[in-house]
Scaffold this active site. Structure first.
Site, PDB file in Angstrom:
ATOM      1  CG  HIS A   1      46.713  44.316  44.068  1.00 31.42           C
ATOM      2  ND1 HIS A   1      45.604  44.382  43.601  1.00 31.42           N
ATOM      3  CD2 HIS A   1      47.453  43.111  44.338  1.00 31.42           C
ATOM      4  CE1 HIS A   1      45.228  43.213  43.248  1.00 31.42           C
ATOM      5  NE2 HIS A   1      46.247  42.418  43.673  1.00 31.42           N
TER       6      HIS A   1
ATOM      7  CG  ASP B   1      45.372  47.581  42.732  1.00 34.13           C
ATOM      8  OD1 ASP B   1      46.231  46.947  41.981  1.00 34.13           O
ATOM      9  OD2 ASP B   1      44.339  46.974  43.135  1.00 34.13           O
TER      10      ASP B   1
ATOM     11  CB  SER C   1      43.609  39.862  44.099  1.00 37.94           C
ATOM     12  OG  SER C   1      44.690  40.095  42.690  1.00 37.94           O
TER      13      SER C   1
END
Length: 388
Positions: free
Chosen positions: A358, A328, A170
């Site tokens: 995610h 996501d 991320s």
């Protein structure tokens, strides 16, 4: 009787609070609903704080807290094995504002990587927003990476300089990509990364209407408005700009600071495979809110938005692994980066999870263990084993 009625009411209320309509293909939807309810019930920062654990060694891995280039770092050093180890520097996710390499989930991930790969893994605790804003997180990541690649550190931990990797998930994937670009182009750095492994990375903030942003805007745990909020906080910008970002008013055609060349680097109509474009259409405003880019110039800074890097810079970066998840908002950031790396001649493994969401990889362990979390983690580690 009253207790039963009260219990039924409470259970109904809890179910109503937890229940969230999710795509049918998402992995184990009830677990994702519970996870989302947990995040909505308690502040992310509180969850992060509760998750932080002390460094504890185990029979296979020596674990301790140290510093790397002046940045707090948790080190996972295998006991025994080969004399020369592989090396991985890892940057955690959390929107540049949350989480820690000392959290239980990251501790378990890095511990497993160290044991399975016979690798020294260094999990970096870079500074977080709002106390630190761009480029401070990037500078921490870069300083730690330079130290990681130094002869002194490699010798101290018996790391093979030919087998080192930068990785992160991320926001940490963003930092890993930016560091890989910078150090690959820096001729003063003698030791180069052999690989970069990016886990559902966030790579641009000019288009909040990619197909994945449109498709997954209401899918937990990373909602579209939340990602815009993270960006503004990271870049030290006014939170009042959030509606402008979400409307793509900041990247309208009358923004002269955004050239056609820049726009081509995130043109998903050409960079994404047809399967991911689906029925979605680009949202490009003819006229928007002038001055946003000049007010927040970091929107165009490749250190913050690695997808905007030049072709020549990308061509010098190491072979790559990019994990993406269907459900996501950041899916298309990763897929566009895969295409741009490939176009630049970089060998890329694109690992896409049709049932992924995610953050799924850090949920590979109890108590929030998910099937896609286990699969994605195992495949990530397998790729490292085969390519590092």
């Amino acid at each position: 009787m009253r207790l039963r009625v009260a219990g039924a009411v409470l259970l109904s209320a809890a179910a109503y609070y937890v229940y969230l309509p999710l795509p049918s293909a998402v992995s184990e939807p009830w677990k994702l609903m519970l996870l989302d309810a947990l995040f909505r019930s308690f502040m992310h920062a509180v969850v992060s704080w509760v998750e932080v654990i002390e460094a504890q060694s185990c029979p296979a891995v020596h674990v301790f807290d140290s510093t790397l280039g002046g940045v707090s770092t948790r080190v996972f050093q295998p006991k025994g094995g080969k004399k020369l180890k592989r090396g991985v520097i890892y940057f955690h996710g959390g929107g540049w504002a949350l989480a820690s390499g000392r959290m239980r989930s990251y501790d378990r991930l890095c511990r497993k990587m160290a044991e399975d790969l016979d690798a020294v893994v260094m999990s970096v605790d870079y500074r977080l927003a709002p106390e630190a804003v761009f480029p401070e997180q990037y500078h921490d990541a870069l300083a730690a990476s330079r130290a990681f690649l130094s002869v002194q550190v490699l010798e101290r931990y018996s790391v093979d300089p030919q087998r080192v990797c930068v990785s992160g998930d991320s926001a940490g994937g963003n930092l890993a990509a930016a560091v890989a670009q910078e150090l690959s182009s820096d001729d003063s750095v003698m030791v180069k990364f052999k690989a970069q492994a990016l886990i559902y990375p966030v790579l641009q903030a000019l288009d909040f209407y990619t197909p994945s942003y449109q498709q997954n805007q209401a899918v937990p745990i990373l909602y579209r408005p939340v990602m815009a909020r993270y960006w503004l906080q990271y870049l030290g910008a006014d939170s009042a700009l959030e509606p402008l970002l979400l409307a793509n008013n900041h990247s309208s055609l009358d923004q002269l600071a955004i050239s056609a060349r820049t726009r081509s680097k995130l043109d998903w109509t050409t960079l994404l495979p047809a399967k991911r474009k689906k029925h979605f259409r680009p949202v490009i405003r003819a006229a928007g809110s002038l001055g946003v880019v000049s007010e927040v110039p970091a929107l165009m800074d490749v250190r913050a938005a690695p997808l905007l890097a030049e072709h020549e810079v990308l061509s010098r970066t190491p072979k790559a692994y990019v994990m993406t998840c269907e459900f996501d908002v950041l899916r298309d950031d990763g897929l566009m980066y895969v295409r741009r790396l490939q176009d630049a001649g970089v060998t890329v493994t694109s690992d896409h999870y049709e049932d992924g969401f995610h953050g799924c990889m850090v949920f590979a362990f109890l108590p929030m263990m998910s099937s896609v979390g286990q699969r994605s983690m195992n495949n990530y580690i397998r790729w490292l084993d085969q390519n590092l």
